[in-house]
Design a protein around this motif. Sequence first.
Motif, mmCIF file in Angstrom:
data_model
loop_
_atom_site.group_PDB
_atom_site.id
_atom_site.type_symbol
_atom_site.label_atom_id
_atom_site.label_comp_id
_atom_site.label_asym_id
_atom_site.label_seq_id
_atom_site.Cartn_x
_atom_site.Cartn_y
_atom_site.Cartn_z
ATOM 1 N N ASP A 142 40.455 46.700 46.895
ATOM 2 C CA ASP A 142 40.852 47.435 45.912
ATOM 3 C C ASP A 142 42.351 47.524 45.297
ATOM 4 O O ASP A 142 42.807 47.230 44.229
ATOM 5 C CB ASP A 142 40.057 48.982 45.657
ATOM 6 C CG ASP A 142 38.681 48.992 45.457
ATOM 7 O OD1 ASP A 142 38.027 47.875 45.206
ATOM 8 O OD2 ASP A 142 38.121 50.119 45.341
ATOM 9 N N LEU A 143 43.230 48.063 46.275
ATOM 10 C CA LEU A 143 44.641 48.048 46.222
ATOM 11 C C LEU A 143 45.207 46.741 45.926
ATOM 12 O O LEU A 143 46.125 46.584 44.833
ATOM 13 C CB LEU A 143 45.054 48.757 47.476
ATOM 14 C CG LEU A 143 46.875 49.169 47.275
ATOM 15 C CD1 LEU A 143 46.756 49.928 45.919
ATOM 16 C CD2 LEU A 143 47.080 49.841 48.544
ATOM 17 N N LEU A 144 44.696 45.685 46.511
ATOM 18 C CA LEU A 144 45.359 44.405 46.324
ATOM 19 C C LEU A 144 44.850 43.833 44.950
ATOM 20 O O LEU A 144 45.772 43.311 44.122
ATOM 21 C CB LEU A 144 44.647 42.953 47.361
ATOM 22 C CG LEU A 144 45.143 43.729 48.796
ATOM 23 C CD1 LEU A 144 44.381 42.524 49.873
ATOM 24 C CD2 LEU A 144 46.637 43.355 48.986
ATOM 25 N N ILE A 145 43.577 43.950 44.394
ATOM 26 C CA ILE A 145 43.166 43.562 43.165
ATOM 27 C C ILE A 145 44.013 44.260 42.192
ATOM 28 O O ILE A 145 44.511 43.939 41.213
ATOM 29 C CB ILE A 145 41.550 43.706 43.057
ATOM 30 C CG1 ILE A 145 41.031 42.985 43.856
ATOM 31 C CG2 ILE A 145 41.058 43.534 41.638
ATOM 32 C CD1 ILE A 145 39.319 43.165 44.184
ATOM 33 N N ALA A 146 44.153 45.806 42.451
ATOM 34 C CA ALA A 146 44.827 46.719 41.490
ATOM 35 C C ALA A 146 46.292 46.103 41.224
ATOM 36 O O ALA A 146 46.821 46.106 40.117
ATOM 37 C CB ALA A 146 44.352 48.051 41.805
ATOM 38 N N CYS A 147 46.848 45.763 42.366
ATOM 39 C CA CYS A 147 48.201 45.425 42.242
ATOM 40 C C CYS A 147 48.383 43.892 41.577
ATOM 41 O O CYS A 147 49.286 43.884 40.393
ATOM 42 C CB CYS A 147 48.737 45.093 43.539
ATOM 43 S SG CYS A 147 50.623 44.482 43.341
ATOM 44 N N ALA A 148 47.441 43.144 41.685
ATOM 45 C CA ALA A 148 47.359 41.770 40.797
ATOM 46 C C ALA A 148 47.154 42.072 39.591
ATOM 47 O O ALA A 148 47.786 41.416 38.416
ATOM 48 C CB ALA A 148 46.476 40.856 41.377
#
Length: 144
Positions: free
Chosen positions: A4-10
């Motif tokens: 979730d954090l990786l997707i949110a950052c992208a």
Amino acid sequence: MNDDLLIACADLAGRAGAASFEIGHTGDDDTPVDQVRWYAVATYRDARLIADDHPSPTVAALALAERLLDGARCRCTAMVTLSDDRPGCRWRLVGARWEPGCDAMPIRVTGGQRGDVAAMERAMAQVPPGGNRAARRAAKRRRP
């Protein structure tokens, strides 16, 4: 690793006008896991924001998100904050997306290419102080 954090950052990088987003690591297949260092990069037309030398992709993505949000101005025109102890529009990670504490309408950027910081600044300058009408109405509803 927190997907979730990786997707949110992208997603945040894209919403902030980045032309590209990248997560990667140093070392090769023979590098011990505890020595691999991770980085996250958001590339704009005239700039690159980099968060590097982190122990995991999640930490690198969080560091980049914090860089993107630190000193940023929300679409309601308030400064972005990641803490309840500071004034401004409080942003939070909600699932796989960074969300503002306000309900101001998104700002459309016209007259520039993706990643054009000057075009983003011109669009923000068009928002009246205190936010647009929807932001001002929402703020009145929240006041005790």
